[in-house]
Motif scaffolding. Sequence first.
Motif, PDB file in Angstrom:
ATOM      1  N   VAL A  56     -11.275  28.247  16.194  1.00 10.32           N
ATOM      2  CA  VAL A  56     -10.314  28.834  17.135  1.00 10.32           C
ATOM      3  C   VAL A  56     -10.891  28.859  18.547  1.00 10.32           C
ATOM      4  O   VAL A  56     -10.210  28.564  19.527  1.00 10.32           O
ATOM      5  CB  VAL A  56      -9.948  30.260  16.687  1.00 10.32           C
ATOM      6  CG1 VAL A  56      -9.075  30.930  17.732  1.00 10.32           C
ATOM      7  CG2 VAL A  56      -9.245  30.221  15.359  1.00 10.32           C
ATOM      8  N   ALA A  57     -12.180  29.198  18.638  1.00 11.93           N
ATOM      9  CA  ALA A  57     -12.811  29.232  19.959  1.00 11.93           C
ATOM     10  C   ALA A  57     -12.829  27.828  20.578  1.00 11.93           C
ATOM     11  O   ALA A  57     -12.586  27.666  21.776  1.00 11.93           O
ATOM     12  CB  ALA A  57     -14.227  29.795  19.847  1.00 11.93           C
ATOM     13  N   LEU A  58     -13.077  26.815  19.767  1.00  6.66           N
ATOM     14  CA  LEU A  58     -13.082  25.434  20.279  1.00  6.66           C
ATOM     15  C   LEU A  58     -11.678  25.013  20.724  1.00  6.66           C
ATOM     16  O   LEU A  58     -11.513  24.364  21.758  1.00  6.66           O
ATOM     17  CB  LEU A  58     -13.609  24.462  19.214  1.00  6.66           C
ATOM     18  CG  LEU A  58     -15.121  24.471  19.021  1.00  6.66           C
ATOM     19  CD1 LEU A  58     -15.502  23.730  17.744  1.00  6.66           C
ATOM     20  CD2 LEU A  58     -15.834  23.835  20.217  1.00  6.66           C
ATOM     21  N   ARG A  59     -10.674  25.424  19.937  1.00  7.69           N
ATOM     22  CA  ARG A  59      -9.299  25.090  20.342  1.00  7.69           C
ATOM     23  C   ARG A  59      -8.956  25.762  21.661  1.00  7.69           C
ATOM     24  O   ARG A  59      -8.251  25.215  22.493  1.00  7.69           O
ATOM     25  CB  ARG A  59      -8.306  25.549  19.275  1.00  7.69           C
ATOM     26  CG  ARG A  59      -8.328  24.704  18.029  1.00  7.69           C
ATOM     27  CD  ARG A  59      -7.270  25.193  17.059  1.00  7.69           C
ATOM     28  NE  ARG A  59      -7.421  24.547  15.773  1.00  7.69           N
ATOM     29  CZ  ARG A  59      -7.030  25.074  14.619  1.00  7.69           C
ATOM     30  NH1 ARG A  59      -6.467  26.272  14.604  1.00  7.69           N
ATOM     31  NH2 ARG A  59      -7.194  24.427  13.496  1.00  7.69           N
ATOM     32  N   THR A  60      -9.460  26.981  21.837  1.00  5.91           N
ATOM     33  CA  THR A  60      -9.219  27.697  23.093  1.00  5.91           C
ATOM     34  C   THR A  60      -9.922  26.987  24.249  1.00  5.91           C
ATOM     35  O   THR A  60      -9.337  26.772  25.313  1.00  5.91           O
ATOM     36  CB  THR A  60      -9.726  29.150  22.966  1.00  5.91           C
ATOM     37  OG1 THR A  60      -9.219  29.701  21.770  1.00  5.91           O
ATOM     38  CG2 THR A  60      -9.283  29.987  24.154  1.00  5.91           C
ATOM     39  N   LEU A  61     -11.186  26.607  24.015  1.00 12.49           N
ATOM     40  CA  LEU A  61     -11.924  25.858  25.042  1.00 12.49           C
ATOM     41  C   LEU A  61     -11.192  24.564  25.385  1.00 12.49           C
ATOM     42  O   LEU A  61     -11.122  24.162  26.550  1.00 12.49           O
ATOM     43  CB  LEU A  61     -13.325  25.487  24.532  1.00 12.49           C
ATOM     44  CG  LEU A  61     -14.406  26.556  24.551  1.00 12.49           C
ATOM     45  CD1 LEU A  61     -15.657  26.014  23.877  1.00 12.49           C
ATOM     46  CD2 LEU A  61     -14.733  26.972  25.975  1.00 12.49           C
ATOM     47  N   ARG A  62     -10.632  23.939  24.358  1.00  8.37           N
ATOM     48  CA  ARG A  62      -9.980  22.653  24.565  1.00  8.37           C
ATOM     49  C   ARG A  62      -8.820  22.775  25.543  1.00  8.37           C
ATOM     50  O   ARG A  62      -8.635  21.930  26.405  1.00  8.37           O
ATOM     51  CB  ARG A  62      -9.468  22.123  23.220  1.00  8.37           C
ATOM     52  CG  ARG A  62      -9.047  20.676  23.285  1.00  8.37           C
ATOM     53  CD  ARG A  62      -8.488  20.170  21.982  1.00  8.37           C
ATOM     54  NE  ARG A  62      -8.369  18.720  22.026  1.00  8.37           N
ATOM     55  CZ  ARG A  62      -7.467  18.066  22.736  1.00  8.37           C
ATOM     56  NH1 ARG A  62      -6.589  18.735  23.469  1.00  8.37           N
ATOM     57  NH2 ARG A  62      -7.437  16.745  22.741  1.00  8.37           N
TER      58      ARG A  62
END
Lengths: 319, 318
Positions: B98-104
């Motif tokens: 989820v954090a990576l999707r947010t960063l993306r």
Amino acid sequence: MAQRKTERLMNLFFLLLASNQYLTKEQIRASIAEYRESGTAAFERKFERDKDELRELGIAIETGSRDAYFDDEVGYRIRRDDAELPDLSFTREEAAVIGLAAQVWDTAGLAGESATAVVKLKSIGVDIDTDAMRMVEPRLSAHEPAFDAVLTAATRRIPVGFGYRRADGTETHREVEPWGLISVRDRWYLGGYDRDRQAPRLFRLSRVTSEVSELGAPGSYEVPEGVNLRDLADALFPPPPTEAAVLRVRAGRAQSLRRTAERSEPVDEQTDRVFVRYASTRVLAGEVVSFGPDVIVESPESLREAVVARLRAAIEEAP
Amino acid sequence: MTTATSERLVRMLAMVPYLQSNAGLPVADLAATFGVSEAQITKDLSVLMMTGVGEYHGELIDIDLGALERDGVVYLRDADFMPRPLKLTTREASALIVALRTLRQAAAGDQLPAIDGALAKLEGAVGASAPVDVHLPAVDRRIKDTVLSALSRGHQLDLEYVTDARDDRSTRRVDPWRVFTEQGQLYLSAWCHRATDVRTFRLDRIVAAQETGDPVERPVDSAPESEIPAALFTPGPDTPYAVLDLEPEALWLVDAYQADVLDEAVPGRTRVRLYGSDPSWLRRLALRHAGLVHVVEPRDLADAVVAQARAALAAYDG
């Protein structure tokens, strides 16, 4: 109490991991002091619960026969290749973004889970150097008390029931098959199948007014193929603009309207004509009224009427 | 199992292989790594020493107590049976994914390959996709990429910025410090040359951005920690506010803004104290919701709302 249980669960895990063969219940009981010191019934209870708790952590306990020729007694073990994190290789940049991702969550949220995940990756030799990338630093938090229970339910596909306060303030009881969670404008929503309404629904977690109770076993339902929480969440956003309005705006004023305008042209030194697209008369009327005499509606008539009505309402407030 | 117990179990099991490959790690570093107190780490270690594959010396995990007490560093031995960490739990994988999707969603174009690569490998490792997603507001990609490029290269930025609260538009030169999200919006915090002070800019209100070739004058690490704004808006004694009576249809304002519900009975309405960054913002809010929001105080605000409405009506009647 909690400490002894932690100790016991660790010992059970280590024992089953280190063994190359299936261990019988009696062998397990003999190896762990707390089991040995319990009566048979108490041992059985603890052992069953402990196995379940290890499984909840994603640790698969395999049962099988100890001996191919005498298959009368069941044994237990944990297969290394099931339990252990396999080798993963990341580029320097990929490792850096994982390090940055681990900093995204607040302690009210999944910061602890992020930390242990990174430790595990470092243990298998992933070199995480966050200085390798400069990125946006998003923050995610989850202050809603229902977050943990709902995340667990969505992950394990457990139907749930909870009290829910609707937008108009009325209390309802809902039974939902959770599909997932989505954060929109820093608020968490649960998306899922509402069993009473028999339709997909979105629930704002801050409006959950009770404990979340589990209504079934893990894996009780399937999430339909092709479900996309973002499509469900689209209901939270204004619809695309279909109407067009022409506004007279004082030069240099109403910057937020100009920012989203289609175009504008000067009328004279003091005034511009600004063309905007919109979806909701109510919302645009509010925006226009908020600028007072700096923004005047030229067309359409429906917007003009809505604005005049709201201005009259403001004047009625005069002391 | 309570969340606290399972969190502790996951943490202690993660420590075993980590401490074997990082001999002599200070307790303080370990506490920082796991985000718990040093006292908690010490407690965890004392439990670890009671565990192992058996109950005899050599079967139990051994921690060098001398080194721990004398130097505050950890040497862990006799745990050869667990050389590798456990697979990521679903919650751990969800947290990172989820954090990576947010960063993306917040990333610049040239950062996407690294994020997508990391996501694909993590999702592959857990064999599932997380049931959690995050939606960030759309921001003009060119402006975001310009701001991030200047940030990573340490260049000054020329911004054209619109302040909604005061309804003005300004140009300024800034030294970019950080880009972050707060309450679901993207912000840039920077040293503003015009204000000679730290300023925070909402990315969707930057109408034009130009990266200059000039290196920043005040890099972020030259600023004391206290100067970097932590939270954007915390009402203080000097924060402008209004006391308002809300009709039921306007009650959502309490959730959306900084507001306290006051303990005064007003039939059919709710009395609140609502804070704004600027008096003109409060005036615009009262006008926008005229009829559903009634200004109780301050008197100037009530007067200004009526005066603005009269002036606007004159344009329609005239």
